[in-house]
Design a protein around this motif. Structure first.
Motif, short mmCIF file in Angstrom:
data_model
loop_
_atom_site.label_atom_id
_atom_site.label_comp_id
_atom_site.label_asym_id
_atom_site.label_seq_id
_atom_site.Cartn_x
_atom_site.Cartn_y
_atom_site.Cartn_z
N ILE A 348 7.06 19.49 7.10
CA ILE A 348 5.72 19.07 6.69
C ILE A 348 4.98 20.21 6.01
O ILE A 348 4.34 20.03 4.96
CB ILE A 348 4.90 18.56 7.90
CG1 ILE A 348 5.56 17.32 8.52
CG2 ILE A 348 3.46 18.27 7.50
CD1 ILE A 348 5.62 16.13 7.60
N LEU A 352 3.35 21.01 1.94
CA LEU A 352 2.01 21.51 1.64
C LEU A 352 2.06 22.88 0.95
O LEU A 352 1.02 23.53 0.77
CB LEU A 352 1.20 21.62 2.94
CG LEU A 352 1.03 20.31 3.72
CD1 LEU A 352 0.36 20.57 5.07
CD2 LEU A 352 0.20 19.31 2.90
N VAL A 394 -4.63 24.33 8.95
CA VAL A 394 -4.85 22.96 8.49
C VAL A 394 -3.52 22.21 8.42
O VAL A 394 -3.41 21.05 8.83
CB VAL A 394 -5.56 22.95 7.12
CG1 VAL A 394 -5.59 21.53 6.54
CG2 VAL A 394 -6.98 23.49 7.26
N GLY A 395 -2.49 22.90 7.91
CA GLY A 395 -1.18 22.28 7.77
C GLY A 395 -0.56 21.94 9.13
O GLY A 395 0.05 20.87 9.28
N LYS A 397 -2.18 21.28 11.89
CA LYS A 397 -2.93 20.14 12.45
C LYS A 397 -2.50 18.84 11.78
O LYS A 397 -2.38 17.80 12.44
CB LYS A 397 -4.43 20.37 12.26
CG LYS A 397 -4.99 21.48 13.15
CD LYS A 397 -6.48 21.68 12.91
CE LYS A 397 -7.05 22.74 13.84
NZ LYS A 397 -8.49 23.00 13.58
N LYS A 398 -2.22 18.90 10.49
CA LYS A 398 -1.76 17.71 9.79
C LYS A 398 -0.37 17.31 10.29
O LYS A 398 -0.09 16.12 10.51
CB LYS A 398 -1.72 17.96 8.28
CG LYS A 398 -1.34 16.72 7.47
CD LYS A 398 -1.59 16.93 5.99
CE LYS A 398 -1.30 15.65 5.21
NZ LYS A 398 -1.58 15.80 3.76
N LYS A 400 0.90 17.93 13.19
CA LYS A 400 0.72 17.40 14.55
C LYS A 400 0.27 15.95 14.52
O LYS A 400 0.78 15.10 15.26
CB LYS A 400 -0.30 18.26 15.30
CG LYS A 400 -0.58 17.79 16.72
CD LYS A 400 -1.66 18.64 17.37
CE LYS A 400 -2.03 18.09 18.74
NZ LYS A 400 -3.14 18.85 19.35
N MET A 401 -0.67 15.65 13.63
CA MET A 401 -1.18 14.28 13.53
C MET A 401 -0.10 13.34 13.05
O MET A 401 0.04 12.21 13.55
CB MET A 401 -2.36 14.28 12.55
CG MET A 401 -2.98 12.90 12.34
SD MET A 401 -4.29 12.94 11.09
CE MET A 401 -3.35 13.32 9.61
N MET A 402 0.73 13.78 12.09
CA MET A 402 1.76 12.92 11.51
C MET A 402 2.94 12.71 12.45
O MET A 402 3.57 11.65 12.44
CB MET A 402 2.26 13.53 10.20
CG MET A 402 1.22 13.56 9.09
SD MET A 402 1.86 14.41 7.61
CE MET A 402 3.18 13.31 7.13
#
Length: 404
Positions: A348, A352, A394-395, A397-398, A400-402
């Motif tokens: 991921i 990014l 930020v990456g 956290k993204k 983790k969310m995905m």
């Protein structure tokens, strides 16, 4: 004054995009990037004086030889070796370790003991296991604790008159832990053991003084220090290098050859068989010049600032665990997100434009100690910025969310 934005202009690759995003390069522990000043030296060699070195009477050969040996002298001065011939050019850290291990095959016998640490890269484990298989010597391991530090009291207990060799890395590639090598060297010498220090991860951040350390062998790679791949160095005390047999046979490492007997060249050529990586050696010297111009105290101070900033911000992410929490560490952070495989996080982040390393980092015993398959490793250099660390946060956290 150190200005990171000015420094970044020296590195052409930092201006490119990956997957449509500005490149954020946090894989410096695997290999550093190369400044234009070093790239220019490489281009200059192949454009203007590409020739084989030593023994050549023509001008290009003499020019290449002079530049190559001047680079050796730069490496000598950088590490404060007593003699230039104590610097052996190698293809990298692994080559240097294997050279020493091969040499000790003729010096060890059954019942001798050698010591490595639990924090080692595979390159500082496998050659010694092979050495033990050849000689009958025994391999002992200094254990680690949950903070990723060596248990030094256990090292003291392992030392004995049977100990012939001690091998540890200066800094752990997987965790960033700075090992107490001064103490390790001193104690090993008290029982008559030789010491090799793996400096692959330390030399981008620290300027080792091999005479002050009183170390017997020290190895490093150029590509960790803003230089080219396929180039490194082994420092060895003159007395030890004279004692060890050659690692490879061929041209350059000989004094006289007949079918009845061959005699070997003096140091350093005894260990430099064949045509070397001439351009790599010269570029290694240029990379050392570049980093010294910035200053290693300046580099260490700025990278410590990055490490503290990144550690604080990553610790704020719920479910993120950092491995390697020693108070004495360099700018490396290994971490995992609860319930998520590190490979998936790295994938991921790559989308990014953020380059990190995932896996066991050629340090599988460390991962086994923590009972994990691997980690995500973000490793910072003096050309990285806090804004890039913000992008990493930020990456993550993204990811983790995905992936949750």
């Amino acid at each position: 004054m150190f200005n990171v934005e000015t420094i970044r202009k020296d590195f052409p690759i930092l201006s490119r995009e990956v997957n449509g995003k500005p490149l954020v390069y946090f894989d410096n522990a695997a290999t550093s990037q190369t400044p234009q000043q070093v790239i220019d030296v490489i281009v200059d060699y192949y454009s203007n004086y590409n020739a084989n070195i030593h023994r050549g009477v023509h001008s290009l050969s003499q020019e290449a030889t002079d530049k190559y040996e001047q680079a050796r002298q730069k490496i000598q001065a950088h590490f404060n070796a007593k003699h230039a011939h104590e610097i052996i050019f190698t293809s990298g850290t692994t080559h240097g370790i294997n050279l020493v291990a091969n040499g000790f095959s003729s010096l060890l016998t059954k019942g001798d003991e050698i010591i490595v640490s639990a924090l080692e890269h595979h390159s500082n484990i496998v050659p010694w296991q092979m050495l033990c298989e050849r000689t009958g010597a025994s391999l002992k391991v200094i254990p680690m604790n949950q903070d990723g530090e060596l248990v030094i009291s256990e090292f003291d207990a392992l030392l004995s008159e049977k100990t012939k060799l001690v091998f540890v890395n200066h800094i752990s590639n997987a965790l960033g832990t700075i090992n107490p090598i001064e103490y390790i060297i001193k104690q090993a010498h008290l029982v008559g053991a030789a010491v090799l220090i793996d400096g692959a991860q330390s030399t981008p951040h620290i300027k080792p003084d091999v005479q002050a350390l009183d170390v017997d062998f020290y190895v490093a790679s150029a590509h960790k220090m803003c230089g080219p791949t396929g180039q490194g160095m082994l420092y060895g005390k003159e007395a030890w290098l004279k004692k060890l047999p050659p690692y490879q046979g061929g041209g350059e490492m000989i004094a006289e050859v007949t079918f009845e007997k061959t005699t070997y060249a003096d140091l350093p050529h005894k260990f430099e068989a064949g045509t070397p990586n001439i351009c790599g050696g010269i570029a290694f010297g240029a990379a050392v010049d570049y980093m010294n111009a910035i200053g290693f105290d300046t580099i260490a101070s700025y990278e410590q600032e990055l490490l503290e900033y990144a550690t604080k911000n990553l610790q704020s992410i719920e479910g993120l665990t950092i491995y390697g929490t020693s108070k004495h560490k360099t700018s490396v952070i290994s971490f995992n997100l609860d319930g998520i495989h590190p490979y998936d996080v790295g994938t991921i982040l790559d989308k990014l434009g953020i380059a990190v390393r995932t896996g066991h980092h050629c340090a599988q015993p460390i991962m086994d100690f923590y009972s994990i398959p691997g980690t995500v490793r973000a490793s910072f250099a003096f050309y990285n910025t806090k804004a890039e660390i913000d992008a990493l946060v930020v990456g993550i956290k993204k990811a983790k969310m995905m992936l949750s």
